[in-house]
Design an enzyme around this catalytic site. Structure first.
Site, short mmCIF file in Angstrom:
data_model
loop_
_atom_site.label_atom_id
_atom_site.label_comp_id
_atom_site.label_asym_id
_atom_site.label_seq_id
_atom_site.Cartn_x
_atom_site.Cartn_y
_atom_site.Cartn_z
N ARG A 82 0.68 -1.26 0.12
CA ARG A 82 -0.03 -0.15 0.07
C ARG A 82 0.89 1.32 -0.07
O ARG A 82 2.04 1.28 0.54
CB ARG A 82 -0.96 0.08 1.27
CG ARG A 82 -1.84 -0.97 1.27
CD ARG A 82 -2.93 -0.84 2.51
NE ARG A 82 -2.43 -1.28 3.53
CZ ARG A 82 -1.84 -0.54 4.59
NH1 ARG A 82 -1.83 0.61 4.28
NH2 ARG A 82 -1.31 -1.24 5.54
N TYR A 210 -1.28 -3.65 -6.84
CA TYR A 210 -1.23 -4.45 -5.74
C TYR A 210 -2.64 -4.34 -4.74
O TYR A 210 -3.40 -3.46 -4.72
CB TYR A 210 -0.18 -3.51 -4.63
CG TYR A 210 -0.14 -4.10 -3.26
CD1 TYR A 210 0.60 -5.42 -3.05
CD2 TYR A 210 -0.79 -3.60 -2.21
CE1 TYR A 210 0.38 -6.06 -1.58
CE2 TYR A 210 -0.78 -4.08 -0.71
CZ TYR A 210 -0.24 -5.31 -0.62
OH TYR A 210 -0.25 -6.03 0.51
N LYS A 219 -9.68 -2.72 1.42
CA LYS A 219 -9.43 -1.49 2.04
C LYS A 219 -10.12 -0.34 1.70
O LYS A 219 -10.60 0.59 2.60
CB LYS A 219 -7.84 -1.15 2.21
CG LYS A 219 -7.12 -2.39 2.52
CD LYS A 219 -7.40 -2.80 3.90
CE LYS A 219 -6.35 -3.78 4.39
NZ LYS A 219 -6.46 -4.49 5.67
N HIS A 239 -10.66 -2.45 11.07
CA HIS A 239 -9.59 -3.43 10.90
C HIS A 239 -9.38 -4.54 11.65
O HIS A 239 -8.37 -4.56 12.62
CB HIS A 239 -8.49 -2.60 10.56
CG HIS A 239 -7.21 -3.40 9.95
ND1 HIS A 239 -5.98 -2.76 10.09
CD2 HIS A 239 -7.08 -4.01 8.96
CE1 HIS A 239 -5.06 -3.71 9.25
NE2 HIS A 239 -5.79 -4.30 8.81
N SER A 261 -1.37 -3.87 10.35
CA SER A 261 -0.97 -4.83 9.25
C SER A 261 0.31 -5.42 9.63
O SER A 261 1.12 -4.94 10.20
CB SER A 261 -0.75 -3.77 7.93
OG SER A 261 -1.88 -3.34 7.55
N CYS A 263 0.71 -7.68 11.84
CA CYS A 263 0.84 -7.55 13.36
C CYS A 263 -0.08 -9.09 14.02
O CYS A 263 -0.04 -8.99 15.23
CB CYS A 263 0.59 -6.41 14.05
SG CYS A 263 1.76 -5.09 13.78
N ASP A 290 -9.46 -10.02 8.90
CA ASP A 290 -9.09 -8.66 8.40
C ASP A 290 -9.86 -7.37 8.89
O ASP A 290 -9.55 -6.39 9.17
CB ASP A 290 -8.21 -8.59 6.77
CG ASP A 290 -7.45 -7.38 6.64
OD1 ASP A 290 -6.67 -7.28 7.35
OD2 ASP A 290 -7.69 -6.88 5.65
N ARG A 380 2.00 -12.37 -0.58
CA ARG A 380 0.91 -12.66 -0.16
C ARG A 380 0.16 -13.85 -0.94
O ARG A 380 0.45 -14.08 -1.91
CB ARG A 380 -0.32 -11.65 -0.49
CG ARG A 380 0.10 -9.97 0.38
CD ARG A 380 -0.81 -9.75 1.51
NE ARG A 380 -0.03 -8.98 2.40
CZ ARG A 380 -0.62 -8.31 3.47
NH1 ARG A 380 -1.83 -8.87 3.88
NH2 ARG A 380 -0.20 -7.54 4.02
P1 GTP Z 1 -2.58 -7.85 7.53
O1 GTP Z 1 -3.02 -8.81 6.64
O2 GTP Z 1 -1.52 -6.92 6.68
O3 GTP Z 1 -3.60 -6.69 7.75
O4 GTP Z 1 -1.65 -8.13 8.42
P2 GTP Z 1 -2.13 -9.16 9.92
O5 GTP Z 1 -2.43 -8.40 10.96
O6 GTP Z 1 -2.99 -10.45 9.22
O7 GTP Z 1 -0.72 -10.01 9.92
P3 GTP Z 1 -0.31 -11.45 10.17
O8 GTP Z 1 -1.12 -12.46 10.85
O9 GTP Z 1 0.08 -12.03 8.81
O10 GTP Z 1 1.17 -11.17 10.75
C1 GTP Z 1 2.28 -11.73 10.45
C2 GTP Z 1 3.32 -11.42 11.26
O11 GTP Z 1 3.05 -11.42 12.64
C3 GTP Z 1 4.32 -12.56 11.16
O12 GTP Z 1 5.81 -11.68 10.98
C4 GTP Z 1 4.22 -13.40 12.08
O13 GTP Z 1 5.34 -14.17 12.50
C5 GTP Z 1 3.90 -12.50 13.17
N1 GTP Z 1 3.21 -13.09 14.28
C6 GTP Z 1 1.65 -13.31 14.20
N2 GTP Z 1 1.51 -13.72 15.47
C7 GTP Z 1 2.56 -13.59 16.50
C8 GTP Z 1 2.77 -14.00 17.91
O14 GTP Z 1 1.67 -14.52 18.52
N3 GTP Z 1 3.94 -13.84 18.31
C9 GTP Z 1 4.88 -13.25 17.34
N4 GTP Z 1 6.17 -13.08 18.02
N5 GTP Z 1 4.85 -13.10 16.13
C10 GTP Z 1 3.62 -13.39 15.85
MN MN Z 2 -3.90 -10.74 7.56
MN MN Z 3 -5.29 -5.64 7.03
#
Ligand code: GTP
Ligand code: MN
Ligand code: MN
Length: 593
Positions: A82, A210, A219, A239, A261, A263, A290, A380
């Site tokens: 983005r 993208y 979004k 979100h 994002s 996280c 999401d 992705r």
């Molecule tokens: P968007 O789809 O972009 O909105 O993001 P999202 O919030 O769905 O992120 P996603 O679940 O794909 O998070 C990916 C990142 O978070 C990776 O680097 C994972 O390893 C990390 N991650 C997810 N859960 C945990 C956790 O419980 N502990 C740690 N240390 N890292 C985590």
């Molecule tokens: Mn996600």
């Molecule tokens: Mn997202």
């Protein structure tokens, strides 16, 4: 009548809604495509699109034995995330967009975009894509039409939304829809803008293919435009992931959680309970990963739907260990964007950890670890939610699911404990408003910089944050049975820079405590920032925590929090007198302690 207008009038047979036909004709007159295709969402249409993309190299087939019907797309190397600096909210009054958005006057925004769209579809097919965000028969769902010249976008919209004939029928019945106009243009970062006209329910996006910039249902519609609609109609567009936690007694509680994002939303939404929990009968159900739309039901509780029908998930870090449900979901019928490939043409990314090695990187060059990672950090997968083993049939329920807890969270290496509970709704809104997180690769720009990202909506709120917080506060009225609000931090680090909390499946321990709090069964310690569990309030059977871990994950550091509250106060003040007094009072009350 010239050839173009014949083409346009012939295509008008696609809709019984004059307003839609007129708009399609106007867009065609501006963009001058060679042909127009109204998408019906059929299998035949999807197969024809895939064949066309395979022929022109937009989609590369992956190993059909290991990954049937799955494809690799390599985006332009400058078009991988983005672009917040090129994203605008165009409201008549600048203050309505707020300091949280880039703003342009609507007339200027249209002029700038229309100049880019002028003739941009010559030599291309223009696709008219009707879609529904949410179950097709849900009163909470809303529809839109995306016009695009990108078959890749059509294919992704076909997975991510309820796309085609049924959506068109609902649009014809309702007469209103969000208008999204998209062209990849020349994929030139200097000729790229994502503009929103919330007062006109209109989106114009140019120059990017993208996901977050181009799949306009996601979004642009489901967050930026929908948040604006939700404010005037009395609901919330967030979100947030939505999951169900079923305990051994067969009771299911639904939780919505907002993390910025990359996280951990997709990970938490597909959580697999740790061993002791699984054998005891705990289950986690995925509703969405999401976006969450919710509104008060007749009983005063908030009911939530996932407006999406698929997952557009971050690939790197997804493994059989970290997210087995995601990995099982993406074994077939999946589009991978910007991942690497192995010698036998299987998709590969950093953290897949399946013993294979990449030979080609996401740019299509020979993999060289010294040069770049095999997969782009924001690569992705796009896949139908129905392929996820934990997908709940409740996700298709027109009425949505009742929410017991709302969770906010960010990536905070220091200060913020594992979990705490807000005292009440107003405090919960402040906890969301004060959210901070270290930036990730999901947007262009520096990674690892702490910024305020209220409710994980900084890039997505389609109006002034001050008004958004007022809207959140307004849900606390006499009739409401509001969920409890919590804050989590899976990312607290030790002095050596290691994660202190195991995370992933073990996060269920924290969710269990939350549900215990909702039911009035779990213990907590009161602190100025809210209710924190004592170490003994969580089930930590099988989890090894160091003394440092216990201190930092369950502790409250008064001095450090005072500095944090001073900074939260400064942040709220950036919004001037529009910021609700109730929120400033809450901040000041805690800051004094
Ligand atoms: P968007 O789809 O972009 O909105 O993001 P999202 O919030 O769905 O992120 P996603 O679940 O794909 O998070 C990916 C990142 O978070 C990776 O680097 C994972 O390893 C990390 N991650 C997810 N859960 C945990 C956790 O419980 N502990 C740690 N240390 N890292 C985590
Ligand atoms: Mn996600
Ligand atoms: Mn997202």
């Amino acid at each position: 009548m010239n050839a173009l207008s014949q083409d346009v009038s012939a295509s008008a047979a696609g809709s019984r809604l004059p307003a839609l036909n007129d708009w399609v004709a106007q867009v065609a007159a501006l963009t001058r495509p060679d042909s127009i295709r109204w998408c019906d969402g059929s299998d035949a249409e999807s197969e024809a699109l895939v064949a066309k993309m395979q022929a022109d190299g937009t989609l590369l087939p992956l190993n059909a034995d290991t990954h049937p019907n799955s494809w690799l797309h390599r985006s332009h190397p400058d078009d991988v995330a983005r672009v917040e600096h090129l994203t605008f909210v165009c409201t008549s009054e600048q203050d309505d967009a707020g300091p949280n958005n880039h703003w342009m006057a609507p007339a200027d925004g249209h002029a700038q975009m229309d100049a880019l769209f002028d003739g941009c579809m010559q030599g291309r097919t223009m696709y008219v894509v009707p879609y529904c965000m949410g179950p097709i028969d849900s009163p909470l769902a809303r529809c839109g039409v995306e016009i695009t010249d990108s078959p890749y976008v059509v294919a992704n919209m076909g997975i991510m939304t309820r796309m085609g004939a049924q959506a068109l029928a609902r649009i014809e019945r309702e007469g209103t829809f969000v208008k999204g106009l998209h062209s990849i243009g020349e994929l030139d970062p200097n000729r790229r803008y994502i503009m929103h006209f919330p007062e006109e329910l209109t989106i114009k996006s140019f120059g990017s293919g993208y996901g977050g910039n181009a799949l306009l249902g996601k979004k642009c519609h489901a967050l930026r435009i929908a948040s604006h609609q939700a404010k005037s109609e009395g609901w919330l567009a967030e979100h947030m992931l939505i999951l169900g936690i079923e305990n051994p007694q067969g009771e299911t509680h639904y939780v919505a959680a907002a993390f910025p994002s990359a996280c951990g939303k997709t990970n938490l939404a597909m959580l697999i309970p740790p061993e002791g929990y699984r054998s005891a009968g705990w289950k986690v159900w995925t509703i969405g990963d999401d976006i969450c739309w919710m509104r008060p039901g007749a009983d005063g509780r908030l009911y939530a739907i996932n407006p999406e029908a698929g997952f557009f998930g971050v690939a790197p870090g997804t493994s059989a260990k970290s997210n087995p449900n995601a990995l099982k979901s993406i074994q077939r019928n999946t589009i991978f964007t910007n991942v690497g490939v192995t010698a036998d043409n299987q998709p590969w990314w950093e953290g897949l950890d399946n013993g294979q090695v990449p030979v080609t990187d996401w740019r299509g060059e020979a993999y060289d670890a010294a040069k770049r990672p095999a997969a782009h950090p924001n690569s992705r997968f796009t896949v139908s939610a129905k392929q996820c083993p934990s997908y709940s049939e409740k996700a298709e329920d027109a009425q949505g699911v009742p929410i017991s807890a709302i969770v906010f969270g960010g990536r905070r290496a220091s200060l913020v404990p594992l979990v705490f509970e807000a005292r009440d709704w107003t405090h919960g809104v402040l906890v969301g408003a004060a959210m901070g997180s270290e930036t990730t690769a999901a947007a262009t720009g520096a990674v690892g910089v702490m910024r305020r990202d209220p409710m994980a909506m900084k890039p997505f709120c389609g109006y002034n944050f001050a008004d958004y917080f007022s809207h959140w506060l307004s849900f606390d009225n006499g009739a409401a049975q509001l969920p409890k609000v919590f804050h989590v931090n899976w990312f607290r680090k030790s002095d050596e820079g290691k994660f202190l909390w195991p995370g992933f499946g073990d996060n269920l321990r924290v969710l269990e405590w939350m549900i215990g709090r909702v039911k009035g069964e779990a213990g907590a310690v009161e602190t100025p920032i809210g209710h924190l569990p004592a170490v003994t309030d969580l089930n930590l059977d099988g989890v090894e925590l160091s003394d440092e871990g216990k201190d930092k994950l369950f502790g409250f550091d008064q001095g450090a929090w005072q500095a944090e509250f001073a900074s939260i106060g400064e942040y709220l003040d950036e919004y001037g007198p529009r910021m609700p007094q109730a929120l400033k009072d809450e901040q000041q009350r805690i800051a004094r302690l």
